[in-house]
Scaffold this motif. Structure first.
Motif, PDB file in Angstrom:
ATOM      1  N   ARG A   1       0.711  -1.204  -0.047  1.00  0.00           N
ATOM      2  CA  ARG A   1      -0.175   0.176  -0.039  1.00  0.00           C
ATOM      3  C   ARG A   1       0.810   1.284  -0.262  1.00  0.00           C
ATOM      4  O   ARG A   1       0.575   2.209  -0.214  1.00  0.00           O
ATOM      5  CB  ARG A   1      -1.290  -0.061   0.886  1.00  0.00           C
ATOM      6  N   GLU A   2       1.964   1.428   1.421  1.00  0.00           N
ATOM      7  CA  GLU A   2       2.933   2.958   0.847  1.00  0.00           C
ATOM      8  C   GLU A   2       3.346   3.028  -0.186  1.00  0.00           C
ATOM      9  O   GLU A   2       4.097   3.862  -0.951  1.00  0.00           O
ATOM     10  CB  GLU A   2       3.785   2.575   2.302  1.00  0.00           C
ATOM     11  N   ARG A   3       3.445   1.771  -1.375  1.00  0.00           N
ATOM     12  CA  ARG A   3       4.273   1.760  -2.899  1.00  0.00           C
ATOM     13  C   ARG A   3       3.570   1.996  -3.784  1.00  0.00           C
ATOM     14  O   ARG A   3       4.031   3.419  -4.423  1.00  0.00           O
ATOM     15  CB  ARG A   3       5.388   0.725  -3.292  1.00  0.00           C
ATOM     16  N   LEU A   4       1.746   2.026  -3.715  1.00  0.00           N
ATOM     17  CA  LEU A   4       1.287   2.307  -4.967  1.00  0.00           C
ATOM     18  C   LEU A   4       0.193   3.632  -4.489  1.00  0.00           C
ATOM     19  O   LEU A   4       0.532   4.703  -2.819  1.00  0.00           O
ATOM     20  CB  LEU A   4       0.007   1.489  -4.450  1.00  0.00           C
TER      21      LEU A   4
ATOM     22  N   GLU B   1       1.892  -8.442  -9.516  1.00  0.00           N
ATOM     23  CA  GLU B   1       2.990  -7.171  -9.640  1.00  0.00           C
ATOM     24  C   GLU B   1       3.117  -5.773 -10.039  1.00  0.00           C
ATOM     25  O   GLU B   1       2.079  -5.169 -10.274  1.00  0.00           O
ATOM     26  CB  GLU B   1       3.642  -8.229 -11.041  1.00  0.00           C
ATOM     27  N   GLY B   2       3.473  -4.901  -9.253  1.00  0.00           N
ATOM     28  CA  GLY B   2       4.067  -3.856  -9.550  1.00  0.00           C
ATOM     29  C   GLY B   2       4.445  -2.829  -8.264  1.00  0.00           C
ATOM     30  O   GLY B   2       6.048  -3.122  -8.453  1.00  0.00           O
ATOM     31  N   ASP B   3       4.682  -1.078  -9.037  1.00  0.00           N
ATOM     32  CA  ASP B   3       5.357  -0.344  -8.386  1.00  0.00           C
ATOM     33  C   ASP B   3       4.570   0.807  -7.822  1.00  0.00           C
ATOM     34  O   ASP B   3       3.488   0.226  -6.636  1.00  0.00           O
ATOM     35  CB  ASP B   3       6.261   0.232  -9.307  1.00  0.00           C
ATOM     36  N   GLY B   4       4.588   1.615  -8.120  1.00  0.00           N
ATOM     37  CA  GLY B   4       3.657   2.874  -7.639  1.00  0.00           C
ATOM     38  C   GLY B   4       2.070   2.414  -8.042  1.00  0.00           C
ATOM     39  O   GLY B   4       0.939   3.026  -7.683  1.00  0.00           O
ATOM     40  N   PHE B   5       2.257   1.408  -9.620  1.00  0.00           N
ATOM     41  CA  PHE B   5       0.960   1.488  -9.922  1.00  0.00           C
ATOM     42  C   PHE B   5       0.206  -0.624 -10.337  1.00  0.00           C
ATOM     43  O   PHE B   5       2.088  -1.144 -10.147  1.00  0.00           O
ATOM     44  CB  PHE B   5       0.822   2.102 -11.331  1.00  0.00           C
TER      45      PHE B   5
END
Length: 196
Positions: free
Chosen positions: A26-29, A159-163
């Motif tokens: 959640r902190e990364r999204l 899988e993801g990063d900010g999205f």
């Protein structure tokens, strides 16, 4: 396939019993009110030699809905709101499911909203989570909790990063769908009346 296996192996696994994994993802999204992007969906169906590939774009509005526009190979739209699922082709409604009459509609819309918006808390209500994070990247494996969802899905991988960048669905009937998200972008000026 090798790249994905290596990526997953490189990520430290966090126990699914701890809330740390959900919090770390959640902190990364990013959590925009409106999100747009493009997609490529590859669906493998047992008995068919070649996968079915479709491309298009989507709009996800937090708490309002998801509009999934397929452009190729055939133009169609799938609109999901809290209360209904509506499919159309050529501007004509092909299917409409009402949550008041079909209880499964609420489950499907909650799942799609959570997947595209990266709502980890919503996913944790439906699935047992495992996975890991490394830097800005994260990976989740979702196993359906006992209930109706197990009759439809065996597993979901994200899988993801900010999205959210990749969604893979393993259906109970043997079908597999890989959705790859490209060009995700926040939108401050959405189309008026899109989900009304």
């Amino acid at each position: 396939m090798k790249r994905r296996t290596l990526l997953i192996a490189a990520l430290p696994v966090v126990s699914q019993a701890t809330p740390d994994l959900a919090l770390a993802v959640r902190e990364r999204l990013q959590q925009p009110q409106w999100l747009r992007g493009d997609f490529t969906q590859t669906k493998k169906v047992p008995g068919f030699a070649k996968p079915l590939v479709s491309t298009g774009n989507f709009v996800a509005a937090r708490g309002r809905g998801v509009l999934w526009r397929t452009l190729k190979p055939f133009a169609s739209e799938l609109r999901l709101t809290q209360n209904e699922i509506r499919a159309s082709q050529g501007g004509q409604t092909a299917m409409r499911l009402d949550a008041a009459r079909e209880p499964a509609v609420r489950l499907i819309t909650t799942l799609m909203f959570s997947l595209l918006n990266g709502d980890v808390s919503g996913l944790a209500e439906l699935f047992e989570l495992s996975g890991g994070v490394k830097g800005a990247s994260w990976q989740l494996a979702l196993l359906p909790r006992p209930g109706a969802l197990q009759q439809v899905l065996r597993k979901v991988e994200l899988e993801g990063d900010g999205f959210v960048r990749r969604i893979q669905l393993f259906e109970a009937n043997g079908d597999e769908s890989l959705i790859q998200i490209a060009n995700p972008r926040t939108d401050a000026a959405p189309e008026p009346g899109l989900f009304q």
